[in-house]
Design a protein around this motif. Structure first.
Motif, short mmCIF file in Angstrom:
data_model
loop_
_atom_site.label_atom_id
_atom_site.label_comp_id
_atom_site.label_asym_id
_atom_site.label_seq_id
_atom_site.Cartn_x
_atom_site.Cartn_y
_atom_site.Cartn_z
N ASN A 134 68.39 -13.41 83.12
CA ASN A 134 69.18 -13.46 81.89
C ASN A 134 70.63 -13.84 82.16
N THR A 135 71.16 -13.44 83.30
CA THR A 135 72.55 -13.78 83.63
C THR A 135 72.69 -15.24 84.01
N ASN A 136 71.76 -15.74 84.81
CA ASN A 136 71.88 -17.10 85.35
C ASN A 136 71.51 -18.18 84.35
N LEU A 137 70.53 -17.92 83.49
CA LEU A 137 70.07 -18.96 82.57
C LEU A 137 70.96 -19.03 81.33
N LYS A 138 71.56 -20.18 81.11
CA LYS A 138 72.28 -20.42 79.88
C LYS A 138 71.31 -20.62 78.73
N GLN A 139 70.12 -21.13 79.06
CA GLN A 139 69.14 -21.40 78.02
C GLN A 139 67.73 -21.37 78.59
N LEU A 140 66.87 -20.54 78.01
CA LEU A 140 65.42 -20.59 78.24
C LEU A 140 64.82 -20.94 76.89
N TRP A 141 64.38 -22.17 76.77
CA TRP A 141 63.99 -22.74 75.47
C TRP A 141 62.48 -22.93 75.45
N LEU A 142 61.80 -22.22 74.57
CA LEU A 142 60.35 -22.30 74.43
C LEU A 142 60.02 -22.96 73.10
N SER A 143 59.05 -23.88 73.11
CA SER A 143 58.71 -24.56 71.87
C SER A 143 57.20 -24.80 71.79
N MET A 144 56.71 -24.85 70.57
CA MET A 144 55.29 -25.10 70.33
C MET A 144 55.11 -26.08 69.18
N ALA A 146 62.29 -7.80 78.21
CA ALA A 146 63.68 -8.08 77.83
C ALA A 146 64.20 -9.37 78.45
N ILE A 147 63.31 -10.37 78.56
CA ILE A 147 63.73 -11.70 79.00
C ILE A 147 64.22 -12.46 77.78
N LYS A 148 65.43 -12.97 77.84
CA LYS A 148 66.02 -13.68 76.69
C LYS A 148 65.51 -15.11 76.63
N TYR A 149 65.19 -15.57 75.42
CA TYR A 149 64.75 -16.95 75.22
C TYR A 149 65.05 -17.37 73.79
N VAL A 150 64.97 -18.67 73.56
CA VAL A 150 65.07 -19.24 72.21
C VAL A 150 63.73 -19.90 71.91
N TYR A 151 63.22 -19.70 70.70
CA TYR A 151 61.91 -20.25 70.34
C TYR A 151 62.05 -21.27 69.22
N SER A 152 61.34 -22.39 69.37
CA SER A 152 61.34 -23.44 68.36
C SER A 152 59.89 -23.85 68.07
N GLU A 153 59.61 -24.14 66.82
CA GLU A 153 58.26 -24.57 66.44
C GLU A 153 58.35 -25.79 65.52
N TYR A 154 57.54 -26.79 65.83
CA TYR A 154 57.55 -28.04 65.07
C TYR A 154 56.10 -28.47 64.88
N PRO A 155 55.65 -28.69 63.65
CA PRO A 155 54.23 -28.98 63.42
C PRO A 155 53.80 -30.30 64.04
N GLY A 156 52.58 -30.31 64.52
CA GLY A 156 52.05 -31.56 65.09
C GLY A 156 51.08 -31.37 66.23
N GLY A 157 50.91 -30.11 66.68
CA GLY A 157 49.94 -29.85 67.73
C GLY A 157 50.44 -30.20 69.12
N HIS A 158 49.49 -30.53 69.98
CA HIS A 158 49.76 -30.82 71.39
C HIS A 158 49.89 -32.33 71.54
N THR A 159 50.99 -32.88 70.98
CA THR A 159 51.09 -34.33 70.85
C THR A 159 52.51 -34.83 71.15
N TRP A 160 52.62 -36.12 71.41
CA TRP A 160 53.90 -36.71 71.77
C TRP A 160 54.96 -36.64 70.68
N PRO A 161 54.61 -36.78 69.39
CA PRO A 161 55.67 -36.61 68.39
C PRO A 161 56.37 -35.26 68.49
#
Length: 221
Positions: free
Chosen positions: A160-170, A192-207
């Motif tokens: 948590n101290t070292n990472l400025k950003q742990l970004w998870l997306s689906m 208590a691992i800090k992260y940011v979560y993002s979700e964008y519709p489209g499945g497991h695909t390049w878009p």
């Protein structure tokens, strides 16, 4: 290898680096061709939404038997070793790279997301930002997952101290890795691992993954 506009014209300038990983069944050309990395970064940098950076698109295929060889502990460890012992030294001796962890980021999709989790969380002294696109430690493979969660528990403060950003997306519930990522986030919450979560519709695909890169790159460096 992506270099931003002005790289050759400004020989004194040094740049941060994003190391970007493809998914299973692909290679280093995935992000360059299907991922449109150059177009995404060119436009972001031109619009001053992202800082000028280098992007290293690796071949993350480590060989070994079986179609899922890239998802095993031994192969992930080999990837980590190759990244630290070969890739970083080669890049930093041949390109004008800004020094230090705050100038390095690691990200990947699917198999590359697993590689990012494995190598990135163990080496937060080398990478200050991690991007995990459509991936997560397997909910039904405790042989792989349990040691990673044990490491997170023992090193939560450092991570948590070292990472400025742990970004998870689906890519929404239709993403084939959705359940794995959801289970992993629950475990990270517990630890208590800090992260940011993002979700964008489209499945497991390049878009979806192009959109992930578009968002993730804006928060780097």
């Amino acid at each position: 290898m992506y270099t931003p506009a002005g790289y050759d014209a400004n020989p004194a300038a040094r740049y941060p680096v994003l190391y970007l990983l493809h998914g299973g069944g692909e290679d280093e050309t995935g992000w360059a061709r299907q991922g449109k990395t150059d177009l995404i970064l060119d436009n972001l940098i031109a619009d001053k939404k992202a800082k000028p950076m280098l992007v290293v698109m690796l071949d993350g295929n480590m060989g070994g038997p079986g179609g899922l060889a890239g998802f095993g502990e031994a192969t992930l460890k080999r990837f980590e070793d190759e990244l630290k012992q070969t890739v970083l030294p080669v890049v930093e001796s041949n390109y004008r790279v800004a020094a230090g962890a705050t100038n390095r980021a690691l990200a990947g999709l699917s198999m590359g997301g697993l590689q990012t989790l494995y190598a990135g969380l163990k080496n937060t002294d080398l990478f200050a930002a991690l991007g995990v696109f459509s991936s997560g430690f397997f909910a039904n493979n405790p042989q792989l997952s349990d040691p990673q969660y044990a490491f997170m528990k023992a090193n939560a403060g450092t991570i948590n101290t070292n990472l400025k950003q742990l970004w998870l997306s689906m890519g929404g519930p239709e993403d084939i890795a959705y359940a794995n990522n959801k289970a992993m986030r629950a475990k990270m919450d517990e630890l208590a691992i800090k992260y940011v979560y993002s979700e964008y519709p489209g499945g497991h695909t390049w878009p979806v993954w192009r959109h992930d890169l578009y968002l993730f790159a804006q928060g780097l460096f």
